[in-house]
Design a protein around this motif. Sequence first.
Motif, PDB file in Angstrom:
ATOM      1  N   GLY A 187       0.819  -1.202   0.000  1.00 45.50           N
ATOM      2  CA  GLY A 187       0.000   0.000   0.000  1.00 45.50           C
ATOM      3  C   GLY A 187       0.855   1.255   0.000  1.00 45.50           C
ATOM      4  N   ASN A 188       0.262   2.346   0.425  1.00 45.51           N
ATOM      5  CA  ASN A 188       0.969   3.623   0.481  1.00 45.51           C
ATOM      6  C   ASN A 188       1.968   3.593   1.635  1.00 45.51           C
ATOM      7  OD1 ASN A 188       1.790   6.292   0.771  1.00 45.51           O
ATOM      8  ND2 ASN A 188      -0.211   7.096   0.177  1.00 45.51           N
ATOM      9  N   THR A 189       3.254   3.656   1.300  1.00 46.77           N
ATOM     10  CA  THR A 189       4.306   3.543   2.316  1.00 46.77           C
ATOM     11  C   THR A 189       4.932   4.894   2.655  1.00 46.77           C
ATOM     12  OG1 THR A 189       5.967   3.068   0.596  1.00 46.77           O
ATOM     13  CG2 THR A 189       4.827   1.184   1.601  1.00 46.77           C
ATOM     14  N   THR A 190       4.260   5.982   2.300  1.00 48.54           N
ATOM     15  CA  THR A 190       4.831   7.315   2.531  1.00 48.54           C
ATOM     16  C   THR A 190       5.086   7.563   4.010  1.00 48.54           C
ATOM     17  OG1 THR A 190       3.681   8.173   0.581  1.00 48.54           O
ATOM     18  CG2 THR A 190       4.477   9.783   2.180  1.00 48.54           C
ATOM     19  N   SER A 191       4.098   7.259   4.859  1.00 49.84           N
ATOM     20  CA  SER A 191       4.267   7.519   6.293  1.00 49.84           C
ATOM     21  C   SER A 191       5.337   6.615   6.890  1.00 49.84           C
ATOM     22  CB  SER A 191       2.941   7.332   7.032  1.00 49.84           C
ATOM     23  OG  SER A 191       2.446   6.016   6.854  1.00 49.84           O
ATOM     24  N   PHE A 192       5.445   5.377   6.377  1.00 49.25           N
ATOM     25  CA  PHE A 192       6.496   4.486   6.861  1.00 49.25           C
ATOM     26  C   PHE A 192       7.874   5.041   6.496  1.00 49.25           C
ATOM     27  CE2 PHE A 192       9.486   0.990   6.251  1.00 49.25           C
ATOM     28  CZ  PHE A 192       9.378   0.302   7.442  1.00 49.25           C
ATOM     29  N   ALA A 193       8.037   5.492   5.239  1.00 50.32           N
ATOM     30  CA  ALA A 193       9.319   6.048   4.803  1.00 50.32           C
ATOM     31  C   ALA A 193       9.679   7.298   5.598  1.00 50.32           C
ATOM     32  CB  ALA A 193       9.264   6.358   3.309  1.00 50.32           C
ATOM     33  N   ARG A 194       8.688   8.112   5.903  1.00 52.34           N
ATOM     34  CA  ARG A 194       8.943   9.330   6.686  1.00 52.34           C
ATOM     35  C   ARG A 194       9.389   8.972   8.100  1.00 52.34           C
ATOM     36  NH1 ARG A 194       4.675  11.775   5.346  1.00 52.34           N
ATOM     37  NH2 ARG A 194       3.319  11.004   7.018  1.00 52.34           N
ATOM     38  N   MET A 232       4.945   1.124  15.257  1.00 53.79           N
ATOM     39  CA  MET A 232       5.824   2.029  14.521  1.00 53.79           C
ATOM     40  C   MET A 232       4.984   2.799  13.525  1.00 53.79           C
ATOM     41  SD  MET A 232       9.118   1.083  12.135  1.00 53.79           S
ATOM     42  CE  MET A 232      10.001   2.349  11.211  1.00 53.79           C
ATOM     43  N   GLY A 233       5.287   4.066  13.355  1.00 54.10           N
ATOM     44  CA  GLY A 233       4.565   4.875  12.389  1.00 54.10           C
ATOM     45  C   GLY A 233       4.612   4.259  11.002  1.00 54.10           C
ATOM     46  N   GLY A 234       3.464   4.195  10.330  1.00 53.13           N
ATOM     47  CA  GLY A 234       3.386   3.629   8.992  1.00 53.13           C
ATOM     48  C   GLY A 234       3.152   2.138   8.952  1.00 53.13           C
ATOM     49  N   VAL A 235       3.238   1.452  10.102  1.00 54.04           N
ATOM     50  CA  VAL A 235       2.994   0.004  10.136  1.00 54.04           C
ATOM     51  C   VAL A 235       1.503  -0.194  10.422  1.00 54.04           C
ATOM     52  CG1 VAL A 235       3.589  -2.187  11.239  1.00 54.04           C
ATOM     53  CG2 VAL A 235       5.346  -0.451  10.893  1.00 54.04           C
ATOM     54  N   ARG A 236       0.746  -0.298   9.338  1.00 55.23           N
ATOM     55  CA  ARG A 236      -0.705  -0.391   9.437  1.00 55.23           C
ATOM     56  C   ARG A 236      -1.192  -1.713   8.833  1.00 55.23           C
ATOM     57  NH1 ARG A 236      -2.729   3.768  12.782  1.00 55.23           N
ATOM     58  NH2 ARG A 236      -1.472   5.632  12.443  1.00 55.23           N
ATOM     59  N   GLU A 237      -2.494  -1.786   8.608  1.00 52.89           N
ATOM     60  CA  GLU A 237      -3.112  -3.034   8.144  1.00 52.89           C
ATOM     61  C   GLU A 237      -2.427  -3.649   6.927  1.00 52.89           C
ATOM     62  OE1 GLU A 237      -7.287  -4.678   6.175  1.00 52.89           O
ATOM     63  OE2 GLU A 237      -7.015  -2.538   6.592  1.00 52.89           O
ATOM     64  N   PRO A 238      -2.189  -2.919   5.813  1.00 48.35           N
ATOM     65  CA  PRO A 238      -1.604  -3.575   4.635  1.00 48.35           C
ATOM     66  C   PRO A 238      -0.217  -4.153   4.898  1.00 48.35           C
ATOM     67  CG  PRO A 238      -2.540  -1.449   4.046  1.00 48.35           C
ATOM     68  CD  PRO A 238      -2.510  -1.507   5.541  1.00 48.35           C
ATOM     69  N   LEU A 239       0.621  -3.415   5.599  1.00 51.17           N
ATOM     70  CA  LEU A 239       1.976  -3.902   5.866  1.00 51.17           C
ATOM     71  C   LEU A 239       1.962  -5.077   6.837  1.00 51.17           C
ATOM     72  CD1 LEU A 239       4.982  -3.788   5.548  1.00 51.17           C
ATOM     73  CD2 LEU A 239       5.058  -1.792   7.072  1.00 51.17           C
TER      74      LEU A 239
END
Length: 325
Positions: free
Chosen positions: A165-172, A232-239
């Motif tokens: 999915g959208n990994t922008t928040s994880f990369a940030r 961890m920020g960005g670690v949500r349902e899709p990941l």
Amino acid sequence: MALACPSCEEAAAEYVGMADDGRNEMKCTACGHHWLLGAKPVSPRAVAAKPARSTPTRSPRSTGTRSTGTRVAGGGSSDGALRAATPAAPPVVVRFPTLDDVPAEHLQRLAALKAAWPRQRPRPDPYAADFRRLHELMFSQAGLPHTEPGQLKDFVSSDVLALSGNTTSFAREWRRLGDRDASERFRGAVEYLLRGESGESGESGEDEGSTDDPPLEDRFTALAEQRSPYGMGGVREPLLMHILTVARPERFLPLLTVDSGSGGEGKRDIARSVLGVEIPAVDRTRHTIGRVACRSNDLLVDALGAGFRDLDDAAAFLLWAHAQG
């Protein structure tokens, strides 16, 4: 015979006229004293009979007329007080569907689609098997502590098997923490998801954790909602579902979300079109994101049955069957 004067008692009373209150005014011709003859009358309003208060006749309530209720002390109404005194009906509990809830006609259609699938089956991704073997080792209890930051970042951004999915928040978040701290935190999230806080295998498999840990579904929810100290920020349902897909390939389909947005390829949409059942909405108590994500996956796998090379093949079939309408 003349009246006696009340002052000099001489019989010399003389009538003068009628006073304002209706009595006779008298005057003594001997001493000049004036007085009013008779007792002071009572006001007519005081002695008049009061009319009986009539009780208004309440007309029958017509059908369809909305009652406004009787106002009571405190600004409320008798209707409202009655409603408050009446216990509210308990909320309807939506049960998560099982294979028994799938209509017979959908099972028949599913069998027909499975029979047609060998002619529609796409070629397997040549990188999928190697990718899965590599990351199964990476996420194992022995391999995870030694996984390099670059390997973890590559996994998140890879589109092999499924895209996270959208990994922008994880990369940030990764940039904010730096490679060392970010990789340590991500490893902690993976470890907690797969094996719990104790890091021990449960009785029914490695993904269940110790009996002292919350079940996998609840660990998933805590991480997805950022309520776990291992989150961890960005670690949500899709990941999180991507991790389960490569670490537990015998159970989890590479379908990463329950709700798909505009794409129409989430597990809720597929369950509705292929199985004819409705997945309950996600809430914060009974049907949490972890429970809905894992149980919708299990329902789809149970309904598919045998006849697929692996769950990657099964997921490709589901997407194809969903597209048939």
